[in-house]
Design a protein around this motif. Structure first.
Motif, PDB file in Angstrom:
ATOM      1  N   GLN A  73       0.785  -1.251   0.002  1.00  0.00           N
ATOM      2  CA  GLN A  73       0.110   0.172   0.058  1.00  0.00           C
ATOM      3  C   GLN A  73       0.759   1.275  -0.118  1.00  0.00           C
ATOM      4  O   GLN A  73       0.652   2.294  -0.656  1.00  0.00           O
ATOM      5  N   LYS A  77       0.829   4.340  -2.742  1.00  0.00           N
ATOM      6  CA  LYS A  77       0.705   5.899  -2.306  1.00  0.00           C
ATOM      7  C   LYS A  77       1.822   6.847  -2.790  1.00  0.00           C
ATOM      8  O   LYS A  77       1.729   8.113  -2.951  1.00  0.00           O
ATOM      9  N   ALA A 128      -3.949   5.971   6.463  1.00  0.00           N
ATOM     10  CA  ALA A 128      -5.256   6.725   6.286  1.00  0.00           C
ATOM     11  C   ALA A 128      -5.171   8.374   6.053  1.00  0.00           C
ATOM     12  O   ALA A 128      -5.898   8.631   5.513  1.00  0.00           O
ATOM     13  N   LYS A 130      -2.738   9.847   4.699  1.00  0.00           N
ATOM     14  CA  LYS A 130      -2.407  10.148   3.333  1.00  0.00           C
ATOM     15  C   LYS A 130      -3.440  10.075   2.260  1.00  0.00           C
ATOM     16  O   LYS A 130      -3.440  10.631   1.222  1.00  0.00           O
ATOM     17  N   ASP A 131      -4.686   9.200   2.834  1.00  0.00           N
ATOM     18  CA  ASP A 131      -5.554   9.268   1.785  1.00  0.00           C
ATOM     19  C   ASP A 131      -6.272  10.565   1.549  1.00  0.00           C
ATOM     20  O   ASP A 131      -6.709  11.084   0.411  1.00  0.00           O
ATOM     21  N   LYS A 132      -6.302  11.417   2.729  1.00  0.00           N
ATOM     22  CA  LYS A 132      -7.112  12.490   2.602  1.00  0.00           C
ATOM     23  C   LYS A 132      -6.017  13.568   1.741  1.00  0.00           C
ATOM     24  O   LYS A 132      -6.857  14.474   1.050  1.00  0.00           O
TER      25      LYS A 132
END
Length: 324
Positions: A73, A77, A128, A130-132
């Protein structure tokens, strides 16, 4: 006066020897008691250590699987944030630390594994967050792309680069799913049963067993084998499917005597007989009795054993002489 015979023990010396003998017996009894206590204490400690080792192996395998998933993952990213123009310094530091943790996990103890659970939780929190950031960068890049399209057609190269990056991201996600499935398959394969020393014995109508099998003397057969001790295999109920193939390669089956079908590698296969056991993980022996309604044919027969989607062993037996 007759001379005194010094070779004869005096009453006092005889009594002393008796007392010494009793004292020696008491000391020996005490030593035996102490040695027995130490033996059973050491045996208990060894069994406890062995149990902890098995549990530790399972926890290490789970932790390693989680770290591999996080690593995949993380790579995805990093690729997208770099493409969107974001800062990847924190993620690169995290990647270096993750690789160090994976190397250190090889020699980790039971207490260390608990610490790794905390690290894994922290890594998931960073991913999580870094998703934003990725959502924000996508929105910003979307605005820039629209403006560039209005200003000049020269941004075709930019669109191509963006498309390539998106494809790279899609490929990373696909690789992540494949990697997770491969890891799950490896864990399942490692936990598969293994049958060893498969033997077949003929049983006549009077209940007597023989290793030499004659077609006209067989009332039923007994298939015997051992299951190896595998700490990764769950100790629960398991179905063992037995396939008996005659000398021509045809499966021997009869629904009236317990035959049926099962799934193996996405296809349906016929089994001769099955038996449900409770796996104990102690090298247990398994016996399966099969009674056929018609005589066996003369020649070499093959035994195949399956359980939980895997072929766990095989053996052979030969029928000599007789009716067929």
């Amino acid at each position: 006066m007759e001379p005194y015979d010094y070779s004869q023990p005096t009453p006092q010396k005889s009594s002393d020897k008796k007392n010494y003998f009793i004292a020696a017996l008491v000391v020996m009894a005490g030593l035996i008691g102490v040695l027995g206590f130490l033996y059973f204490q050491e045996r208990g400690e060894r069994e406890s250590l062995s149990s902890r080792t098995v549990e530790q192996q399972r926890e290490l395998l789970k932790a390693n699987t989680k770290l591999d998933s996080i690593s995949t993952q993380l790579d995805a990213k990093i690729a997208e944030i770099r493409m969107l123009g974001g800062n990847i310094d924190e993620l690169m530091q995290m990647k270096n630390q993750l690789e160090e943790d994976k190397q250190a996990l090889v020699n980790a103890t039971a207490n260390d594994v608990k610490k790794y659970e905390e690290k894994i939780r922290h890594y998931n929190e960073v991913l999580a967050s870094k998703d934003k950031e990725i959502v924000r960068l996508r929105e910003e890049n979307g605005v820039l792309t629209t403006k560039n399209q209005e200003l000049s057609a020269s941004n075709e190269g930019l669109k191509t680069e963006l498309s390539t990056a998106k494809q790279s991201y899609s490929d990373s996600i696909s690789n992540l799913k494949t990697s997770n499935q491969e890891l799950a398959d490896k864990v399942t394969m490692a936990a598969a049963l293994k049958a060893q020393n498969v033997m077949v014995y003929a049983i006549n109508s009077r209940g007597k067993e023989r290793e030499k099998i004659r077609a006209d003397k067989i009332d039923q057969i007994r298939i015997a084998f051992g299951l190896n001790d595998n700490p990764l295999t769950e100790q629960n109920g398991k179905d063992i499917f037995v396939r008996v193939l005659d000398p021509a390669g045809a499966i021997i089956s009869d629904m009236a005597t317990g035959s049926g079908t099962f799934d193996y590698q996405h296809k349906e296969m016929i089994y001769t007989i099955k038996k449900q056991i409770t796996y104990q993980g102690n090298g247990q022996m398994v016996d399966i009795i099969y009674k056929r309604g018609t005589p066996f044919k003369k020649g070499k027969h093959l035994i195949e054993l399956y359980s939980e989607g895997f072929k766990i062993g095989e053996g052979t037996f030969e029928v000599r002489g007789g009716l067929f």
